[in-house]
Design a protein around this motif. Structure first.
Motif, PDB file in Angstrom:
ATOM      1  N   THR A  31       0.807  -1.217   0.000  1.00  0.00           N
ATOM      2  CA  THR A  31       0.000   0.000   0.000  1.00  0.00           C
ATOM      3  C   THR A  31       0.840   1.266   0.000  1.00  0.00           C
ATOM      4  O   THR A  31       0.628   2.172  -0.821  1.00  0.00           O
ATOM      5  N   THR A  35       1.148   3.783  -3.115  1.00  0.00           N
ATOM      6  CA  THR A  35       0.576   5.117  -2.915  1.00  0.00           C
ATOM      7  C   THR A  35       1.590   6.182  -3.312  1.00  0.00           C
ATOM      8  O   THR A  35       1.239   7.207  -3.904  1.00  0.00           O
ATOM      9  N   ILE A  47      -6.863  10.046  -4.867  1.00  0.00           N
ATOM     10  CA  ILE A  47      -6.383   8.702  -4.526  1.00  0.00           C
ATOM     11  C   ILE A  47      -7.055   8.197  -3.259  1.00  0.00           C
ATOM     12  O   ILE A  47      -7.585   7.081  -3.218  1.00  0.00           O
ATOM     13  N   THR A  95      -2.139   8.953   2.321  1.00  0.00           N
ATOM     14  CA  THR A  95      -1.954   9.493   0.966  1.00  0.00           C
ATOM     15  C   THR A  95      -1.357  10.887   1.011  1.00  0.00           C
ATOM     16  O   THR A  95      -0.411  11.202   0.270  1.00  0.00           O
ATOM     17  N   LEU A 229      -4.678  -0.176  -5.119  1.00  0.00           N
ATOM     18  CA  LEU A 229      -5.134   0.435  -3.867  1.00  0.00           C
ATOM     19  C   LEU A 229      -6.645   0.281  -3.703  1.00  0.00           C
ATOM     20  O   LEU A 229      -7.136   0.054  -2.586  1.00  0.00           O
TER      21      LEU A 229
END
Length: 337
Positions: A31, A35, A47, A95, A229
Motif C-alpha cells: 500500500t 501510494t 487517490i 496518501t 489500492l
C-alpha cells in the motif's frame, strides 16, 4: 474454575488464523510504496477517496450477488467506526503524508500499528494490560518520535507528514479492532463491504470535487497503483485480514503486522529504488521490537466470570441428559407398541 479461567486467558491464536492474517498483511504491505507511485501523477484527495469509491463499487456488487443480510442499527453504529478508521481515516492521511515522506520512512512510523491495534483490542475486550505492555507501548511511541527527529534533523523537525502518519495508525487500529469483533457477527468480507457502502456518499463527493479542481492525468504505472489500492488494499485484502482477526485472539493475530513495515521497506527499495539508510533500518528494527514486546506482554489476567464459564457445561450436561431420557422414552414406547 481457576484452571478454566487461566486456559481462556492464555488462549493462543489458531495457526489458520495466523496464516489468514499473514495473507492480509502481504496484501497491505504494497500500500505505502504504491501510494507513493500514485501521488506522482494523481491528486492525493482523488487517490484517498477514489480508491474507496472503486472498492465501494466492488462491495456493492458482492453484497447484491450474495444477497447479504442488512445489518441491525446497533451493528451500523459499529460499522461507522470501521468506516472512519480504515475507509476514510487511514487512506486519506497516508496518501497526503507520502506526498512529502519517503515510503520507507512512512513504513517505519506505521510499524506502531500492531501495538496500537492491541491497545484497542484490550480496551474493547475489557482485559487488564500488564505493566510490561504499557512500558513496551510507551517505548515504541518514543522510538518513533526519536526516529522521526533523527531522520528529519532534530527534535524541532517534526513535519505535518509525521503527524498524519501517527493519525493514520490510530485510525487503522480502531478500524481493525472494531472490524475484527464485528466480523464475528456478520462475516469478514461483509464487514468491510458495508463500511465501504456507508462511506460512499462522502468518498464519491470528495472524488468529484478532486476531479473538478484537479484534472486527472496519469501514466500506466500510476493507474495500476491506483487500481491495486482500490481493489486489493481497500477491499480484497480485508477478506483474509478480518477473517484472521475474527478467529483471534485479535492481539495475537495482529502480531503478523510486525512483518508489514519490513515488507513495505523492501518493496520501497525494489520498486521505488529508495536507499535504505542505517537510520531507516535501525528505526524499523527498534519500532518492530517494541511492538513485539507490547504484544507479547499484552494482558496480565482478564477478568473471567467463573459462574458464566461453568454455566455452559451444566447446560450441556442437562441437555445431554434430557436427550438420553427422550431416547429411552422413545425406545420404551416402541417396545410397548
Amino acid at each position: 474454575m481457576k484452571d478454566n479461567s487461566s486456559a481462556i486467558a492464555n488462549e493462543s491464536a489458531p495457526l489458520s488464523g495466523l496464516w489468514w492474517g499473514l495473507l492480509g498483511v502481504l496484501a497491505f504491505s504494497f500500500t505505502v510504496p504504491l501510494t507513493r507511485i500514485a501521488v506522482g501523477d494523481l491528486d492525493p484527495l482523488f487517490i484517498g477517496a477514489g480508491r474507496a469509491v472503486v472498492a465501494g463499487a466492488l462491495a456493492t456488487i458482492a453484497l447484491l450477488a450474495s444477497r447479504a443480510t442488512i445489518p441491525s442499527l446497533r451493528q451500523w453504529a459499529r460499522i461507522a467506526l470501521v468506516t472512519i478508521g480504515v475507509v476514510l481515516g487511514f487512506p486519506l492521511l497516508t496518501t497526503f503524508a507520502v506526498q512529502t515522506s519517503p515510503a520507507s520512512h512512512a513504513a517505519v512510523v506505521i510499524g506502531l500499528l500492531p501495538a496500537a491495534t492491541a491497545v484497542f483490542a484490550v480496551l474493547r475486550g475489557k482485559e487488564r494490560p500488564s505493566r510490561a505492555f504499557w512500558w513496551a507501548s510507551a517505548a515504541g511511541a518514543i522510538s518513533v518520535a526519536v526516529f522521526v527527529a533523527c531522520a528529519g534533523g532534530g527534535l524541532g523537525s517534526f513535519h505535518l507528514a509525521d503527524l498524519l502518519l501517527v493519525g493514520a495508525v490510530i485510525c487503522a487500529a480502531l478500524g481493525y479492532s472494531e472490524g475484527a469483533l464485528l466480523a464475528r457477527e456478520i462475516g469478514s468480507w461483509q464487514t468491510i463491504a458495508w463500511a465501504l457502502i456507508l462511506a460512499l456518499p462522502v468518498t464519491a463527493t470528495m472524488t468529484v470535487v478532486s476531479m473538478v479542481n484537479t484534472p486527472v492525468h496519469a501514466d500506466a504505472s500510476s493507474w495500476f497503483a491506483f487500481a491495486y489500492l482500490g481493489a486489493i488494499s481497500m477491499f480484497l485484502g480485508f477478506f483474509p485480514w478480518y477473517r484472521g482477526l475474527a478467529m483471534g485472539p485479535i492481539s495475537t493475530v495482529s502480531q503478523t503486522q510486525l512483518v508489514q513495515p519490513v515488507l513495505s521497506i523492501a518493496w520501497s527499495a525494489l520498486i521505488l529504488g529508495e536507499v535504505l539508510s542505517l537510520t531507516i533500518v535501525a528505526g524499523g528494527i527498534v519500532v518492530i521490537g517494541c511492538a513485539w514486546l507490547a504484544l507479547k506482554a499484552r494482558v496480565a489476567a482478564p477478568r473471567v466470570d467463573s459462574a458464566r464459564v461453568a454455566a455452559p457445561r451444566v447446560d450441556s450436561a442437562a441437555t445431554a441428559s434430557g436427550v438420553r431420557g427422550s431416547e429411552e422414552r422413545a425406545a420404551t414406547e416402541c417396545s410397548t407398541m
